[in-house]
Write a protein that holds these residues in place. Structure first.
Motif, PDB file in Angstrom:
ATOM      1  N   LEU A   1      12.032  60.978   3.651  1.00  0.00           N
ATOM      2  CA  LEU A   1      13.327  61.824   3.915  1.00  0.00           C
ATOM      3  C   LEU A   1      13.800  61.532   4.938  1.00  0.00           C
ATOM      4  O   LEU A   1      15.033  61.760   5.357  1.00  0.00           O
ATOM      5  N   CYS A   2      13.300  60.641   5.965  1.00  0.00           N
ATOM      6  CA  CYS A   2      13.991  60.130   7.290  1.00  0.00           C
ATOM      7  C   CYS A   2      14.577  58.793   6.956  1.00  0.00           C
ATOM      8  O   CYS A   2      14.281  57.853   6.248  1.00  0.00           O
ATOM      9  N   ALA A   3      15.710  58.773   7.889  1.00  0.00           N
ATOM     10  CA  ALA A   3      16.523  57.479   7.815  1.00  0.00           C
ATOM     11  C   ALA A   3      15.774  56.189   8.525  1.00  0.00           C
ATOM     12  O   ALA A   3      15.148  56.675   9.770  1.00  0.00           O
ATOM     13  N   LEU A   4      15.886  55.209   7.889  1.00  0.00           N
ATOM     14  CA  LEU A   4      15.275  54.219   8.539  1.00  0.00           C
ATOM     15  C   LEU A   4      16.274  53.069   8.831  1.00  0.00           C
ATOM     16  O   LEU A   4      17.381  52.843   8.111  1.00  0.00           O
ATOM     17  N   LYS A   5      16.050  52.281   9.897  1.00  0.00           N
ATOM     18  CA  LYS A   5      17.061  51.080  10.027  1.00  0.00           C
ATOM     19  C   LYS A   5      16.219  49.919  10.597  1.00  0.00           C
ATOM     20  O   LYS A   5      14.982  50.128  11.042  1.00  0.00           O
ATOM     21  N   ARG A   6      16.931  48.769  10.563  1.00  0.00           N
ATOM     22  CA  ARG A   6      16.136  47.678  10.880  1.00  0.00           C
ATOM     23  C   ARG A   6      16.293  47.651  12.412  1.00  0.00           C
ATOM     24  O   ARG A   6      17.401  47.662  12.915  1.00  0.00           O
ATOM     25  N   PRO A   7      15.137  47.166  13.348  1.00  0.00           N
ATOM     26  CA  PRO A   7      15.418  47.292  14.709  1.00  0.00           C
ATOM     27  C   PRO A   7      16.204  46.100  15.347  1.00  0.00           C
ATOM     28  O   PRO A   7      16.057  45.095  14.671  1.00  0.00           O
ATOM     29  N   ASP A   8      16.931  46.095  16.263  1.00  0.00           N
ATOM     30  CA  ASP A   8      17.576  45.044  16.896  1.00  0.00           C
ATOM     31  C   ASP A   8      16.416  44.004  17.374  1.00  0.00           C
ATOM     32  O   ASP A   8      15.345  44.400  17.843  1.00  0.00           O
TER      33      ASP A   8
ATOM     34  N   PRO B   1      16.074  42.016  20.102  1.00  0.00           N
ATOM     35  CA  PRO B   1      15.713  42.291  21.429  1.00  0.00           C
ATOM     36  C   PRO B   1      14.989  43.441  21.730  1.00  0.00           C
ATOM     37  O   PRO B   1      14.147  43.782  22.660  1.00  0.00           O
ATOM     38  N   THR B   2      14.925  44.516  20.787  1.00  0.00           N
ATOM     39  CA  THR B   2      14.350  45.706  21.086  1.00  0.00           C
ATOM     40  C   THR B   2      12.630  45.489  20.575  1.00  0.00           C
ATOM     41  O   THR B   2      12.030  46.588  20.609  1.00  0.00           O
ATOM     42  N   ILE B   3      12.644  44.609  19.755  1.00  0.00           N
ATOM     43  CA  ILE B   3      11.243  44.373  19.091  1.00  0.00           C
ATOM     44  C   ILE B   3      10.306  43.904  20.201  1.00  0.00           C
ATOM     45  O   ILE B   3      10.461  42.713  20.764  1.00  0.00           O
ATOM     46  N   LYS B   4       8.951  44.714  20.478  1.00  0.00           N
ATOM     47  CA  LYS B   4       8.211  44.422  21.583  1.00  0.00           C
ATOM     48  C   LYS B   4       6.563  44.176  21.030  1.00  0.00           C
ATOM     49  O   LYS B   4       6.645  45.106  19.907  1.00  0.00           O
ATOM     50  N   VAL B   5       5.825  43.397  21.538  1.00  0.00           N
ATOM     51  CA  VAL B   5       4.583  43.408  21.008  1.00  0.00           C
ATOM     52  C   VAL B   5       3.876  44.523  21.644  1.00  0.00           C
ATOM     53  O   VAL B   5       4.066  45.247  22.716  1.00  0.00           O
ATOM     54  N   ASN B   6       3.019  45.246  20.449  1.00  0.00           N
ATOM     55  CA  ASN B   6       2.213  46.219  20.808  1.00  0.00           C
ATOM     56  C   ASN B   6       2.938  47.458  20.423  1.00  0.00           C
ATOM     57  O   ASN B   6       2.538  48.766  20.787  1.00  0.00           O
ATOM     58  N   LYS B   7       4.217  47.532  19.805  1.00  0.00           N
ATOM     59  CA  LYS B   7       5.026  48.548  19.554  1.00  0.00           C
ATOM     60  C   LYS B   7       4.900  49.026  18.055  1.00  0.00           C
ATOM     61  O   LYS B   7       4.689  47.820  17.453  1.00  0.00           O
ATOM     62  N   LYS B   8       5.004  49.963  17.664  1.00  0.00           N
ATOM     63  CA  LYS B   8       4.702  50.244  15.982  1.00  0.00           C
ATOM     64  C   LYS B   8       5.906  50.486  15.429  1.00  0.00           C
ATOM     65  O   LYS B   8       7.067  51.135  16.074  1.00  0.00           O
ATOM     66  N   TYR B   9       5.984  49.962  14.113  1.00  0.00           N
ATOM     67  CA  TYR B   9       7.142  50.142  13.312  1.00  0.00           C
ATOM     68  C   TYR B   9       6.778  50.534  12.071  1.00  0.00           C
ATOM     69  O   TYR B   9       5.419  50.671  11.936  1.00  0.00           O
ATOM     70  N   MET B  10       7.546  50.657  11.068  1.00  0.00           N
ATOM     71  CA  MET B  10       7.232  50.969   9.613  1.00  0.00           C
ATOM     72  C   MET B  10       7.599  49.687   8.883  1.00  0.00           C
ATOM     73  O   MET B  10       8.447  48.749   9.214  1.00  0.00           O
ATOM     74  N   LEU B  11       6.671  49.594   7.865  1.00  0.00           N
ATOM     75  CA  LEU B  11       6.836  48.482   6.766  1.00  0.00           C
ATOM     76  C   LEU B  11       6.416  48.816   5.470  1.00  0.00           C
ATOM     77  O   LEU B  11       5.345  49.507   5.389  1.00  0.00           O
TER      78      LEU B  11
ATOM     79  N   LYS C   1      -0.882  40.338   8.691  1.00  0.00           N
ATOM     80  CA  LYS C   1      -0.073  39.411   8.056  1.00  0.00           C
ATOM     81  C   LYS C   1       1.140  39.021   8.936  1.00  0.00           C
ATOM     82  O   LYS C   1       1.589  39.794   9.825  1.00  0.00           O
ATOM     83  N   THR C   2       1.762  37.903   8.602  1.00  0.00           N
ATOM     84  CA  THR C   2       2.795  37.609   9.448  1.00  0.00           C
ATOM     85  C   THR C   2       4.017  37.752   8.302  1.00  0.00           C
ATOM     86  O   THR C   2       3.946  37.505   7.234  1.00  0.00           O
ATOM     87  N   VAL C   3       4.984  38.273   8.867  1.00  0.00           N
ATOM     88  CA  VAL C   3       6.134  38.870   8.217  1.00  0.00           C
ATOM     89  C   VAL C   3       7.512  38.581   8.967  1.00  0.00           C
ATOM     90  O   VAL C   3       7.243  38.399  10.130  1.00  0.00           O
ATOM     91  N   SER C   4       8.629  38.510   8.207  1.00  0.00           N
ATOM     92  CA  SER C   4       9.780  38.371   9.030  1.00  0.00           C
ATOM     93  C   SER C   4      10.195  39.711   9.688  1.00  0.00           C
ATOM     94  O   SER C   4       9.917  40.733   9.264  1.00  0.00           O
ATOM     95  N   THR C   5      10.980  39.637  10.685  1.00  0.00           N
ATOM     96  CA  THR C   5      11.277  40.595  11.434  1.00  0.00           C
ATOM     97  C   THR C   5      12.379  41.509  10.773  1.00  0.00           C
ATOM     98  O   THR C   5      12.676  42.896  11.049  1.00  0.00           O
ATOM     99  N   LYS C   6      13.048  40.940   9.631  1.00  0.00           N
ATOM    100  CA  LYS C   6      13.768  41.759   8.696  1.00  0.00           C
ATOM    101  C   LYS C   6      13.254  42.608   8.093  1.00  0.00           C
ATOM    102  O   LYS C   6      13.955  43.713   7.455  1.00  0.00           O
TER     103      LYS C   6
END
Length: 74
Positions: free
Chosen positions: A7-14, A16-26, A63-68
């Motif tokens: 139900l929440c809106a998701l977007k692809r992060p920019d 420059p904002t992708i940082k090591v040890n930061k959490k994202y959704m996949l 796993k290694t994945v694309s930042t997209k």
């Protein structure tokens, strides 16, 4: 039915904002179906001029994945 993540809106992060040890959704395939899970970026590397990949870790998934493919809540 829905646990709130759908139900929440998701977007692809920019990039420059992708940082090591930061959490994202996949979207990951677990038990034969795709589920939206939290993952943590462990490393980031440039594979070509415009392509970056990240090592993600979470829920026994490494796993290694694309930042997209990474998503974050709006």
């Amino acid at each position: 039915m829905f646990d709130g993540l759908e139900l929440c809106a998701l977007k692809r992060p920019d990039l420059p904002t992708i940082k090591v040890n930061k959490k994202y959704m996949l979207w990951v395939k677990i038990g034969g179906e795709y589920q939206l899970k939290d993952v943590q970026v462990k490393a980031m590397r440039q594979t070509s001029r415009n392509a970056y990949e990240v090592d993600v870790f979470g829920y026994g998934f490494r796993k290694t994945v694309s930042t997209k493919k990474l998503r974050e809540r709006v």
